[in-house]
Write an enzyme that holds these catalytic residues in place. Structure first.
Site, PDB file in Angstrom:
ATOM      1  N   LYS A 149     -40.572  -7.582 -41.964  1.00  0.00           N
ATOM      2  CA  LYS A 149     -39.862  -6.749 -42.948  1.00  0.00           C
ATOM      3  C   LYS A 149     -40.362  -5.316 -42.905  1.00  0.00           C
ATOM      4  O   LYS A 149     -41.439  -5.026 -42.382  1.00  0.00           O
ATOM      5  CB  LYS A 149     -40.066  -7.302 -44.365  1.00  0.00           C
ATOM      6  CG  LYS A 149     -39.449  -8.655 -44.595  1.00  0.00           C
ATOM      7  CD  LYS A 149     -37.977  -8.694 -44.288  1.00  0.00           C
ATOM      8  CE  LYS A 149     -37.121  -8.224 -45.433  1.00  0.00           C
ATOM      9  NZ  LYS A 149     -35.685  -8.476 -45.170  1.00  0.00           N
ATOM     10  N   ARG A 188     -12.389 -11.412 -29.731  1.00  0.00           N
ATOM     11  CA  ARG A 188     -13.333 -12.339 -30.369  1.00  0.00           C
ATOM     12  C   ARG A 188     -12.641 -13.672 -30.679  1.00  0.00           C
ATOM     13  O   ARG A 188     -13.215 -14.746 -30.501  1.00  0.00           O
ATOM     14  CB  ARG A 188     -13.860 -11.674 -31.653  1.00  0.00           C
ATOM     15  CG  ARG A 188     -14.987 -12.403 -32.314  1.00  0.00           C
ATOM     16  CD  ARG A 188     -16.255 -12.399 -31.497  1.00  0.00           C
ATOM     17  NE  ARG A 188     -17.182 -13.388 -32.027  1.00  0.00           N
ATOM     18  CZ  ARG A 188     -18.227 -13.867 -31.393  1.00  0.00           C
ATOM     19  NH1 ARG A 188     -18.516 -13.453 -30.167  1.00  0.00           N
ATOM     20  NH2 ARG A 188     -19.005 -14.771 -31.941  1.00  0.00           N
ATOM     21  N   VAL A 229     -18.163 -10.868 -42.592  1.00  0.00           N
ATOM     22  CA  VAL A 229     -17.597  -9.697 -41.903  1.00  0.00           C
ATOM     23  C   VAL A 229     -18.648  -8.594 -41.810  1.00  0.00           C
ATOM     24  O   VAL A 229     -19.579  -8.529 -42.607  1.00  0.00           O
ATOM     25  CB  VAL A 229     -16.341  -9.146 -42.620  1.00  0.00           C
ATOM     26  CG1 VAL A 229     -15.229 -10.173 -42.644  1.00  0.00           C
ATOM     27  CG2 VAL A 229     -16.668  -8.681 -44.018  1.00  0.00           C
ATOM     28  N   SER A 268      -6.762 -11.408 -39.213  1.00  0.00           N
ATOM     29  CA  SER A 268      -7.085 -11.001 -40.583  1.00  0.00           C
ATOM     30  C   SER A 268      -6.080  -9.979 -41.124  1.00  0.00           C
ATOM     31  O   SER A 268      -6.062  -8.823 -40.690  1.00  0.00           O
ATOM     32  CB  SER A 268      -8.495 -10.405 -40.606  1.00  0.00           C
ATOM     33  OG  SER A 268      -8.831 -10.007 -41.902  1.00  0.00           O
ATOM     34  N   ASP A 302     -25.860  -8.471 -47.757  1.00  0.00           N
ATOM     35  CA  ASP A 302     -26.826  -7.401 -47.450  1.00  0.00           C
ATOM     36  C   ASP A 302     -26.126  -6.080 -47.127  1.00  0.00           C
ATOM     37  O   ASP A 302     -26.759  -5.036 -47.064  1.00  0.00           O
ATOM     38  CB  ASP A 302     -27.788  -7.812 -46.324  1.00  0.00           C
ATOM     39  CG  ASP A 302     -27.071  -8.151 -45.038  1.00  0.00           C
ATOM     40  OD1 ASP A 302     -25.849  -8.385 -45.062  1.00  0.00           O
ATOM     41  OD2 ASP A 302     -27.740  -8.166 -43.990  1.00  0.00           O
ATOM     42  N   VAL A 344     -27.307 -15.212 -51.426  1.00  0.00           N
ATOM     43  CA  VAL A 344     -28.726 -14.970 -51.147  1.00  0.00           C
ATOM     44  C   VAL A 344     -28.848 -13.893 -50.053  1.00  0.00           C
ATOM     45  O   VAL A 344     -28.254 -14.017 -48.981  1.00  0.00           O
ATOM     46  CB  VAL A 344     -29.437 -16.271 -50.734  1.00  0.00           C
ATOM     47  CG1 VAL A 344     -30.864 -15.993 -50.290  1.00  0.00           C
ATOM     48  CG2 VAL A 344     -29.422 -17.251 -51.891  1.00  0.00           C
ATOM     49  N   GLU A 372     -33.434  -3.421 -35.876  1.00  0.00           N
ATOM     50  CA  GLU A 372     -31.988  -3.467 -36.090  1.00  0.00           C
ATOM     51  C   GLU A 372     -31.214  -2.406 -35.316  1.00  0.00           C
ATOM     52  O   GLU A 372     -29.989  -2.455 -35.278  1.00  0.00           O
ATOM     53  CB  GLU A 372     -31.650  -3.372 -37.585  1.00  0.00           C
ATOM     54  CG  GLU A 372     -31.884  -2.029 -38.247  1.00  0.00           C
ATOM     55  CD  GLU A 372     -33.315  -1.823 -38.735  1.00  0.00           C
ATOM     56  OE1 GLU A 372     -34.186  -2.650 -38.419  1.00  0.00           O
ATOM     57  OE2 GLU A 372     -33.550  -0.812 -39.426  1.00  0.00           O
ATOM     58  N   ARG A 417     -41.925 -15.245 -43.154  1.00  0.00           N
ATOM     59  CA  ARG A 417     -41.906 -15.145 -41.700  1.00  0.00           C
ATOM     60  C   ARG A 417     -43.137 -14.359 -41.226  1.00  0.00           C
ATOM     61  O   ARG A 417     -43.831 -13.739 -42.009  1.00  0.00           O
ATOM     62  CB  ARG A 417     -40.620 -14.439 -41.234  1.00  0.00           C
ATOM     63  CG  ARG A 417     -39.376 -15.288 -41.404  1.00  0.00           C
ATOM     64  CD  ARG A 417     -38.111 -14.503 -41.121  1.00  0.00           C
ATOM     65  NE  ARG A 417     -37.831 -13.533 -42.162  1.00  0.00           N
ATOM     66  CZ  ARG A 417     -36.820 -12.663 -42.145  1.00  0.00           C
ATOM     67  NH1 ARG A 417     -35.994 -12.646 -41.111  1.00  0.00           N
ATOM     68  NH2 ARG A 417     -36.621 -11.823 -43.133  1.00  0.00           N
ATOM     69  N   HIS A 462     -34.520  -0.676 -41.656  1.00  0.00           N
ATOM     70  CA  HIS A 462     -33.384  -0.378 -42.561  1.00  0.00           C
ATOM     71  C   HIS A 462     -33.650   0.897 -43.366  1.00  0.00           C
ATOM     72  O   HIS A 462     -33.662   0.898 -44.596  1.00  0.00           O
ATOM     73  CB  HIS A 462     -33.104  -1.571 -43.490  1.00  0.00           C
ATOM     74  CG  HIS A 462     -32.708  -2.812 -42.746  1.00  0.00           C
ATOM     75  ND1 HIS A 462     -31.493  -2.951 -42.112  1.00  0.00           N
ATOM     76  CD2 HIS A 462     -33.380  -3.962 -42.499  1.00  0.00           C
ATOM     77  CE1 HIS A 462     -31.424  -4.130 -41.519  1.00  0.00           C
ATOM     78  NE2 HIS A 462     -32.561  -4.761 -41.725  1.00  0.00           N
ATOM     79  N   TYR A 505     -38.270  -4.723 -38.582  1.00  0.00           N
ATOM     80  CA  TYR A 505     -37.039  -4.274 -39.240  1.00  0.00           C
ATOM     81  C   TYR A 505     -37.408  -3.131 -40.174  1.00  0.00           C
ATOM     82  O   TYR A 505     -38.400  -3.218 -40.911  1.00  0.00           O
ATOM     83  CB  TYR A 505     -36.424  -5.406 -40.082  1.00  0.00           C
ATOM     84  CG  TYR A 505     -35.798  -6.514 -39.270  1.00  0.00           C
ATOM     85  CD1 TYR A 505     -34.699  -6.279 -38.451  1.00  0.00           C
ATOM     86  CD2 TYR A 505     -36.285  -7.820 -39.332  1.00  0.00           C
ATOM     87  CE1 TYR A 505     -34.121  -7.295 -37.703  1.00  0.00           C
ATOM     88  CE2 TYR A 505     -35.712  -8.843 -38.590  1.00  0.00           C
ATOM     89  CZ  TYR A 505     -34.627  -8.575 -37.783  1.00  0.00           C
ATOM     90  OH  TYR A 505     -34.054  -9.582 -37.047  1.00  0.00           O
TER      91      TYR A 505
END
Ligand code: NAD
Length: 370
Positions: free
Chosen positions: A75, A203, A239, A220, A270, A298, A118, A15, A96, A94
């Site tokens: 990234k 939701r 989730v 759930s 992730d 992935v 984020e 990207r 993180h 981003y």
């Protein structure tokens, strides 16, 4: 302002922080944009397109960092990039930082203003710069699942859509947020039978409204998850509990009771994954099998579609990036949501959750958290 776009150097990242269309928006507003040679190649944007949009193309990343006051990336910066950042830079990407003390220390040492996509917020309490990648991941999840269901990929040999007279796959989606709803759009569009297991009643009401009965919603509980995964041909894990590791909704002992050759796609990987048996995989080796159930985990699913992902990301970042280009850090005094994106400034941590995770003091220079 002079805005710089270096080529992404994290492995398997294609990207790019600004598309040529976005460059034109900056240039039209009187800003200069410098792009590293080849920065857009992976996403299909040639240097010629950037030049046509008004950018200056420079041969190396060093040139771009040296010229630019704001760096726009995708990234988190890699170690070689920390060293190129200084206290004159605004870094918009981003980050993180919470689980990454080395990077945090690198950025703190540089003195740059690090604004993390984020943690930018919106009026609805959402994370508008994360949402586009969740949209892409949710949609990719379904056709990856469809591929994986095929016999030569280790699946049970089922065509996700079925054909006239033969029923389609049953797709169970755990979590009906942005990823889950986008997965449902694709799965329902392909003709699959879709159930979303969610714990937020508002939701589920929203999903029920938008899909007009085409998708089943289910509250759930442990029972609901167990019943649905045993009926499913595909389970998509989507989730999220904000700021926490994903809850392990599917445990190892469930797998041997599931249909042999069924497929688990753990988009939540992730955040540690919501299947106990998940471990991160790559686009080159996306799947592995445990107890007859094929796992697809992935960690950077949007990376498979750098063209779509770059465009979608830029649409979300552009209004904020332009505010920063127009006003510099002054923009943070005008826009509280953007100010919440600030994670580090002049060697200090400026986001409360990041400070807590790193065990560092928190400062609030723009009163975003007051
Ligand atoms: N692998 C990738 O490439 C990739 C890309 C984008 C996003 N993601 C990840 O996908 C996950 C989902 O992202 P999102 O944007 O959809 O988040 P979101 O906040 O929009 O949705 C998460 C949903 O999960 C629901 N939920 C939480 N706990 C639940 C439970 N126990 N049972 C059922 N539902 C539950 C929440 O109510 C919410 O609706 C995140 O972990 C995100 O980081 C991964």
């Amino acid at each position: 302002m002079r805005v710089g776009v270096p080529r992404e150097i994290k492995p398997d990242e294609y990207r790019v922080g600004l598309t040529p269309t976005a460059v034109r928006e900056y240039v039209t507003k009187g800003h200069e944009v410098v792009v590293e040679m080849g920065a857009g190649d992976g996403a299909g944007y040639s240097d010629a397109l950037y030049k046509r949009a008004g950018a200056k193309v420079m041969p190396t990343a060093e040139d771009v960092f040296a010229e630019a006051e704001m760096i726009v990336k995708v990234k988190e910066p890699q170690p070689i990039e920390w060293a190129r950042l200084t206290d004159k830079h605004i870094l918009f990407t981003y980050l993180h930082l919470a689980p990454d003390p080395d990077q945090a220390n690198g950025l703190l040492k540089s003195g740059c203003a690090g604004i993390a996509y984020e943690t930018v917020t919106d009026d609805a309490g959402g994370l508008p710069l994360l949402a586009p990648m969740s949209e892409v991941a949710g949609r990719i999840a379904v056709f990856s699942a469809g591929e994986t269901l095929l016999k030569h990929n280790g699946g049970m040999g089922l065509l996700i859509s079925g054909v006239p007279g033969v029923p389609p796959a049953r797709v169970c989606i755990l979590g009906g947020g942005v990823v889950g709803a986008n997965a449902a759009v694709m799965a329902a569009g392909l003709g699959a039978e879709v159930v979303i297991v969610e714990r937020s009643i508002p939701r589920m009401r929203h999903i029920d409204d938008i899909f007009a009965g085409r998708v089943i919603t289910r509250y759930s509980t442990i029972d609901a998850v167990e019943e649905e995964i045993l009926k499913a041909d595909v389970v998509i894990g989507a989730v999220l509990t904000a700021g926490a590791a994903a809850p392990k909704l599917v445990r190892r002992e469930h797998l041997s009771k599931m249909k042999p050759g069924s497929v688990l796609v753990d988009v939540s990987i992730d955040q540690g994954g919501c299947f106990e048996t998940s471990k991160p995989t790559t686009h080159n080796h996306p799947t592995y099998t445990v107890d007859g159930v094929v796992h697809y985990c992935v960690a950077n699913m949007p990376g498979a579609a750098p063209r779509t992902s770059s465009e979608a990301l830029v649409h979300a970042t552009l209004p904020f990036g332009l505010q920063l280009a127009d006003k510099g850090l002054e923009a943070l005094t005008k826009n509280r949501h953007l100010a919440k994106g600030l994670n580090v400034l002049k060697g200090q941590v400026t986001h409360p959750a990041v400070a807590e995770a790193l065990g560092k003091p928190f400062v609030d220079p723009y009163g975003a958290w007051a």
